[in-house]
Design an enzyme around this catalytic site. Structure first.
Site, PDB file in Angstrom:
ATOM      1  N   THR A  54       0.821  -1.209   0.000  1.00 26.51           N
ATOM      2  CA  THR A  54       0.000   0.000   0.000  1.00 26.51           C
ATOM      3  C   THR A  54       0.858   1.264   0.000  1.00 26.51           C
ATOM      4  OG1 THR A  54      -0.214  -0.280   2.392  1.00 26.51           O
ATOM      5  CG2 THR A  54      -2.034  -1.043   1.046  1.00 26.51           C
ATOM      6  N   THR A  55       2.070   1.201   0.585  1.00 25.81           N
ATOM      7  CA  THR A  55       2.981   2.341   0.532  1.00 25.81           C
ATOM      8  C   THR A  55       3.406   2.639  -0.904  1.00 25.81           C
ATOM      9  OG1 THR A  55       3.772   1.929   2.772  1.00 25.81           O
ATOM     10  CG2 THR A  55       5.220   3.211   1.379  1.00 25.81           C
ATOM     11  N   TYR A 117     -13.170  -1.832   3.214  1.00 26.12           N
ATOM     12  CA  TYR A 117     -14.488  -1.257   2.926  1.00 26.12           C
ATOM     13  C   TYR A 117     -15.640  -2.224   3.184  1.00 26.12           C
ATOM     14  CZ  TYR A 117     -18.151   1.640   0.971  1.00 26.12           C
ATOM     15  OH  TYR A 117     -19.291   2.378   0.823  1.00 26.12           O
ATOM     16  N   TYR A 143      -1.844  -9.254   6.270  1.00 33.00           N
ATOM     17  CA  TYR A 143      -1.532  -7.857   6.599  1.00 33.00           C
ATOM     18  C   TYR A 143      -2.738  -7.258   7.298  1.00 33.00           C
ATOM     19  CZ  TYR A 143      -0.134  -2.940   5.818  1.00 33.00           C
ATOM     20  OH  TYR A 143       0.193  -1.601   5.964  1.00 33.00           O
ATOM     21  N   ARG A 148      -6.718   1.441   7.875  1.00 34.54           N
ATOM     22  CA  ARG A 148      -6.990   1.623   6.451  1.00 34.54           C
ATOM     23  C   ARG A 148      -8.119   0.715   5.947  1.00 34.54           C
ATOM     24  NH1 ARG A 148      -3.342   4.307   3.023  1.00 34.54           N
ATOM     25  NH2 ARG A 148      -1.640   5.302   4.137  1.00 34.54           N
ATOM     26  N   LYS A 171       1.922  -9.341   8.937  1.00 35.09           N
ATOM     27  CA  LYS A 171       2.378  -7.967   9.193  1.00 35.09           C
ATOM     28  C   LYS A 171       1.299  -7.330  10.054  1.00 35.09           C
ATOM     29  CE  LYS A 171       3.368  -3.503   7.015  1.00 35.09           C
ATOM     30  NZ  LYS A 171       3.397  -2.722   5.751  1.00 35.09           N
ATOM     31  N   ILE A 213       8.170  -4.648   8.503  1.00 36.83           N
ATOM     32  CA  ILE A 213       8.051  -4.143   7.140  1.00 36.83           C
ATOM     33  C   ILE A 213       7.828  -2.648   7.283  1.00 36.83           C
ATOM     34  CG2 ILE A 213       6.719  -4.167   5.009  1.00 36.83           C
ATOM     35  CD1 ILE A 213       6.172  -7.139   5.517  1.00 36.83           C
TER      36      ILE A 213
END
Length: 295
Positions: A54-55, A117, A143, A148, A171, A213
């Site tokens: 996502t980064t 979502y 993750y 988010r 993660k 990470i």
């Protein structure tokens, strides 16, 4: 089956959640800058690299760009460190198709964020990951990033998924240390607990995490990877000193959303442009000035 078999290099230490460099002129992917960044973090001592997390602004890169980012990374890294590739989404069947269509040769593992979502139940999250793990030709790392995704993988859910032979770690970016402790206390010995929060890396290693990470490691690979290695060696006092040096920078990385801050730092360091794609905007002048002062 032993999760840590010959298919999976030891993903211990510092993994970097690599940004995707864009051209400041037209916002196309800047592949020469990507190669510079790969060399920068490898020379800085990171143990492995996560591409298309996502980064990396993965919601705004096309399927063709994702494939090319992975191809260039594999070609340029050339086995110097393991590569992990981000594949996730909130449509399980679509993610499964993406796994099947991605060239995962030479990839150590998939990192897959929990569906966002939809806010699935814990049973739905378990079913989602079990289906992806059954489909994946390489190991899967969960993750958990509730800030988010708007849903949390509970400790019980993580431990249930840890029983799957192709799910090898998590993660954990919930920021909930009690939840992380519950996972550490009850997880299988070969299941990797990985910090997803830079500032919690040292405390998480103290109770069983194998590393991190990291976002900060894009711009500060040497001090961050040194800190992680010190913690893994049990020298928590020295690791904390390294952490305290990075502490003032961390909030600036997220003030205008990730990866705006770390890209601004990378631009100031001459590694790549600070450009991001809409709906994100490049760092404000105020933020750039504060990052420059700390640098």
């Amino acid at each position: 089956m032993d999760k840590l078999d010959s298919r999976l290099p030891a993903l211990h230490g510092t993994g970097v959640a690599l940004v995707t460099p864009f051209s400041a002129a037209d916002f196309s992917v800047d592949y020469p800058a990507l190669r510079r960044l790969l060399d920068f973090v490898i020379d800085g001592g990171v143990e492995y690299i996560v591409v298309n997390g996502t980064t990396a602004e993965s919601p705004t890169t096309t399927a063709a760009e994702k494939a090319e980012l992975l191809r260039v990374a594999k070609e340029h890294v050339a086995g110097r460190v393991p590569l992990v590739f981000g594949i996730g989404g909130n449509d399980t069947a679509a993610v499964e198709r993406l796994i099947h269509s991605t060239d995962l040769e030479g990839v150590a593992a998939i990192l897959s964020a929990s569906p966002y979502y939809n806010k699935p139940s814990q049973r739905g999250i378990i079913a989602h990951y079990q289906r992806l793990a059954d489909a994946a030709p390489v190991p899967v790392i969960l993750y958990n990033v509730p800030g988010r995704t708007a849903s949390n993988l509970s400790a019980d859910t993580t431990l249930r998924l840890a029983e799957h032979p192709n799910i090898v770690g998590i993660k954990e970016a919930s920021g909930d240390l009690e939840q992380c402790l519950q996972i550490a206390a009850l997880k299988p010995a070969d299941f990797l607990l990985i910090s997803g929060d830079d500032l919690l890396t040292t405390p998480m290693i103290s109770f069983g995490a194998v590393g991190v990470i990291s976002v900060l490691a894009n711009a500060f690979p040497r001090p961050f990877s040194d800190m992680t290695r010190l913690a893994l060696a049990g020298d928590y006092a020295a690791a904390s000193e390294k952490l305290f040096e990075l502490l003032p920078l961390n909030p600036l990385m997220y003030e205008e959303s990730n990866p705006v801050g770390v890209k601004a730092a990378l631009e100031l360091l001459g590694v790549c442009s600070g450009a991001v794609r809409l709906p994100l905007l490049a760092a404000s002048e105020s933020l750039q000035q504060r990052i420059r002062k700390l640098l």
